[in-house]
Every structure is written in structure tokens, then in C-alpha cells.
Write an enzyme that holds these catalytic residues in place. Structure first.
Site, PDB file in Angstrom:
ATOM      1  N   SER A 101      12.580 -11.173 -11.070  1.00  0.00           N
ATOM      2  CA  SER A 101      12.292 -11.337  -9.654  1.00  0.00           C
ATOM      3  C   SER A 101      10.928 -11.999  -9.455  1.00  0.00           C
ATOM      4  CB  SER A 101      12.391  -9.978  -8.952  1.00  0.00           C
ATOM      5  OG  SER A 101      12.407 -10.133  -7.553  1.00  0.00           O
TER       6      SER A 101
ATOM      7  N   HIS B  95      20.809  -7.889  -6.865  1.00  0.00           N
ATOM      8  CA  HIS B  95      19.404  -8.026  -7.216  1.00  0.00           C
ATOM      9  C   HIS B  95      18.809  -6.667  -7.604  1.00  0.00           C
ATOM     10  CE1 HIS B  95      15.562 -10.205  -7.162  1.00  0.00           C
ATOM     11  NE2 HIS B  95      15.043  -9.030  -6.844  1.00  0.00           N
TER      12      HIS B  95
ATOM     13  N   ASP C 133      23.074 -11.703  -4.447  1.00  0.00           N
ATOM     14  CA  ASP C 133      21.614 -11.712  -4.456  1.00  0.00           C
ATOM     15  C   ASP C 133      21.138 -12.888  -3.616  1.00  0.00           C
ATOM     16  OD1 ASP C 133      18.911 -11.681  -5.035  1.00  0.00           O
ATOM     17  OD2 ASP C 133      19.133 -12.180  -7.152  1.00  0.00           O
TER      18      ASP C 133
END
Length: 433
Positions: A190, A403, A373
Site C-alpha cells: 500500500s 485491499h 481494491d
């Protein structure tokens, strides 16, 4: 008794209503994800309430909740030696397997995610993830405990990760940890994937410049210039590989197909990702609505023109993923945003915006994306741009993934897709590193 029973029924219905949310049919273990999503929403609401009352910054409340949750994750892989130290003034933890032999080890620099704001790298799921990598790869793993929002903003997070990585890549430091300088990778998830991609670009460019300088020095030495100093000392080592796990790579388009498709899928919602960006770049929170509409990159915004092709998801992701979604760029917008927040166009903050010459210096790459996501298309566009630059890219896409799944691969939040994703990228590192 009847009142108690009715109250219990009403409470159950209200709780079920709060927890339940419609999710795509293909998402992995939907009821678990609903529970995780409801927990995170509750923490977010409490954090926002505390912030609005002027009690404490909402990020501090969320980090307290994350720390409390992570403290329940049991410690595994205890046959490791750990060292908490500093690399060029940046806090790091080094994981070293107990099993030793005469050969040099490989190594992984790991950078955690959390919107540049959240995360406890030395506790819970991230700690276990680094332990697992160290044991499975018989590798030295370095996790970077960079400072976060609200204490610091861009470019501090980037600079601290870069400083720690450059320190570790020094020949004497690698020798101290018995690491093979030809077998070092960087990995991040991320926002950590954002930082990993950004520092990899810089280190690749720096190594290229160092090679050019060394070539010039060698040429001059051959011309018997005794006064020339060798500039190669302390430079030239670069990452062999990078692993980017559902990375966030650009703040110019909050209406890609994946943002439109997954705006309400836990745990990373579209408006939450935009908030993370604004906080990371030190921008005014009141710009949230403006950037969600893409008014900051409207067609009349000339500052965005050099970068539009780099975020053109309509040409870089497959038709079956574009589906019926269309690009959203207003004709006129808010030109003051990019003027007041120029970091939105800075490749150190948005690695997808790097020029092609820089991308050519990037090492072999593994990119993981998830169908459910908002950041799916960020990763897929980077895959395409790296391929066009001639970089070897392995792209692993999970149709049932969401995610943050890698952080939910350990008890008590045990998602099988997270375990599968971790095992897959570790296997890739085992083969290629």
C-alpha cells in the site's frame, strides 16, 4: 422478560444492519470482511468524533485502535535474532535467522503501509510478516519504522525510507550482516509500496549516475590525471528486485475504473484514500470534495498535461476491467490545487509519474493487485509503464482479493487469500532473489 427479549432482538437487528454491507459476490470470505469493515468503520467514526471535538488528532485514535488490535496477534517464528537499531538516524528492526552457514545471505528491506499514517511495524501482523520472510527465505529482513502523519508529512517519510535503505546498502553494513550485495530486494504494501517504488527509482537513478561518474573517472585516470579522485566509494549498490503489494502510486485521478467500482469496499474506501493523500502531502482537508471530483486535474489545468498519459487507465488496463466505466475529468476545475500542493506532481510522492528514462533503471518487479481494491488500477498502470520501459515484471492479480488482505493473514483475522498472497510473493522472491 418479554421486554428483555424484544430489546435483545432489536439490538441484534441493529447490530446486523450495522455490520452487513453488500459486497461483490467474488470477494473472499465476505462475512469476515464485513466484520473487519465494521470494526474499522467504528474506529474511524470515534476518531473523527474525537478530532471534531478538538480532543486529539483522528490519526492518533486510529493508531491506538490498530495497536490494540495488533497486540492480540500471537508471536510466531521465534527462532530469530532481532536487533532494534538506527540506520542513519532512522529507527529500524533487523531480523536475522539463527541458521547460519558460510555463504552470504539474501536480504529484504520491508516498508509497511497504512496511508503514511498508520501501522506498527514492530508489532502484530507486520512483525509476523517480516519474521516469516526471514525464516522462509533464510534472509536478513530490515523493517523501516519511519515517522508518520500527523507528526511529519511528505517528503519526510520518503526521505527516512531512502536514508535507511542507502545506509543498509553500504558495503560495510551489508558485510556486517553477512548479506550478499547482489541479492537485496525491497518490498512494501500500500503506502509502503508507494515508498518502496519511489526510493527504488531514486536508487536506480543514483546508481546510474554513479556508474557514469566512475566511467568518467576511469577515463581520466587512463589519461594519467593523478589529481582525479575516485567517486565510487560508498555507492553503486542497488536493489536486485522490488515487490509492490497493492501499491498507491498517484493522486491525479480518484475516478479510475477501480476507484469507481470499489469506492465502498472495505477496508480502503475511496474518500479515505483521498484523505490519506491530502494528509500525507500536508494539504488542506477541505480539498477532499475537490479532488474526489478530479477538479484538481480538470482539462484546463496545464500543470497536469505532461502527466496525463501516465495515468491514462483507459489505454493501460484491459477492457474487461474497464467495463462500462468512463474517465472523469471536468472541462474546468480548481487550478489552485496543483499550485498550492505541487507535491501531487512529484514522482517522489507519486512514482507512477516518473519519466520513462527513470523507469528503465528499475529492477525486476513483482506487483500484486486485487480486484476489489480502489488501488487496483494504480498497480496495473505501473505494470504497463514498467513493461514499456523494458523492465521484467511479474504481475499477480487476485480476483477474490481486497485491499489490506496481507495484513489479515494471521490470527485473529485469518483470511486465506491473505495467506495465499504472502506465500506467492515469498515463493517468487525465493526463486528470483
Amino acid at each position: 422478560m418479554m421486554k428483555l427479549l424484544c430489546g435483545g432482538v432489536i439490538f441484534t437487528l441493529v447490530l446486523s444492519y450495522y455490520i452487513y454491507m453488500p459486497l461483490p459476490a467474488s470477494v473472499s470470505e465476505p462475512w469476515k470482511l464485513m466484520l473487519v469493515g465494521a470494526t474499522f468503520r467504528t474506529a474511524t467514526h470515534l476518531a473523527d468524533l474525537s478530532h471534531s471535538l478538538g480532543l486529539v488528532h483522528h490519526v492518533r485514535v486510529l493508531n491506538l485502535a490498530v495497536t490494540s488490535f495488533e497486540s492480540f496477534v500471537p508471536l510466531e517464528f521465534e527462532d530469530l535474532q532481532t536487533e532494534d537499531t538506527e540506520f542513519h538516524g532512522v529507527q529500524v528492526r533487523v531480523y536475522m535467522p539463527q541458521r547460519r552457514d558460510s555463504t552470504l545471505r539474501r536480504a529484504v528491506v520491508f516498508i509497511h503501509g497504512g496511508g503514511w499514517s498508520l501501522g506498527v511495524p514492530k508489532l502484530g501482523s507486520y512483525d509476523l510478516l517480516c519474521r516469516k520472510m526471514a525464516v522462509k527465505l533464510n534472509a536478513v529482513v530490515v523493517t523501516v519504522d519511519y515517522r508518520m502523519v500527523p507528526d511529519v508529512h511528505f517528503p519526510v517519510q520518503y526521505e527516512e525510507c531512502l536514508q535507511a535503505a542507502r545506509h543498509f546498502l553500504q558495503p560495510d553494513v551489508l558485510a556486517r550482516y553477512s548479506v550478499d550485495p547482489e541479492r537485496v530486494a525491497v518490498c512494501g504494501d500500500s503506502a509502503g509500496g508507494n515508498l518502496a517504488a519511489a526510493i527504488t527509482q531514486w536508487i536506480g537513478q543514483d546508481s546510474r549516475d554513479n556508474d557514469v561518474r566512475n566511467s568518467s573517472v576511469d577515463h581520466l585516470k587512463n589519461d594519467s590525471r593523478d589529481d582525479v579522485q575516485d567517486s565510487s566509494e560508498g555507492g553503486g549498490i542497488r536493489f536486485k528486485l522490488q515487490v509492490l503489494i497493492y501499491p498507491v502510486l498517484q493522486p491525479l485521478d480518484f475516478n479510475t475504473a477501480s476507484y469507481q467500482q470499489n469506492w465502498g469496499v472495505p477496508i480502503l474506501y475511496r474518500d479515505l484514500m483521498a484523505r490519506y493523500w491530502l494528509e500525507y502531502l500536508g494539504a488542506d482537508a477541505s480539498l477532499l470534495h475537490t479532488v474526489l471530483l478530479n477538479n484538481h486535474t480538470a482539462l484546463d489545468e496545464s500543470r497536469a498535461d505532461p502527466h496525463r498519459s501516465k495515468v491514462d487507465w483507459t489505454s493501460m488496463i484491459p477492457q474487461h476491467m474497464r467495463k462500462h466505466y468512463r474517465a472523469v475529468f471536468p472541462r474546468t476545475g480548481s487550478p489552485s490545487v496543483l499550485r498550492d500542493v505541487p507535491a501531487m506532481l512529484d514522482p517522489r510522492a507519486a512514482p507512477l509519474l516518473a519519466e520513462q528514462e527513470i523507469l528503465k533503471m528499475v529492477p525486476g518487479t513483482y506487483i500484486m493487485t486485487c480486484e476489489h481494491d480502489v488501488l487496483r488500477d494504480d498497480g496495473m498502470m505501473y505494470v504497463r509503464r514498467l513493461e514499456l520501459a523494458g523492465v521484467s515484471v511479474t504481475h499477480r492479480h487476485y480476483d477474490d482479493c481486497f485491499h489490506g488482505c496481507v495484513s489479515f493473514a494471521f490470527w485473529p483475522s485469518y483470511f486465506f487469500v491473505g495467506i495465499r498472497a504472502i506465500d506467492d510473493y515469498i515463493a517468487w522472491l525465493h526463486t528470483h532473489l
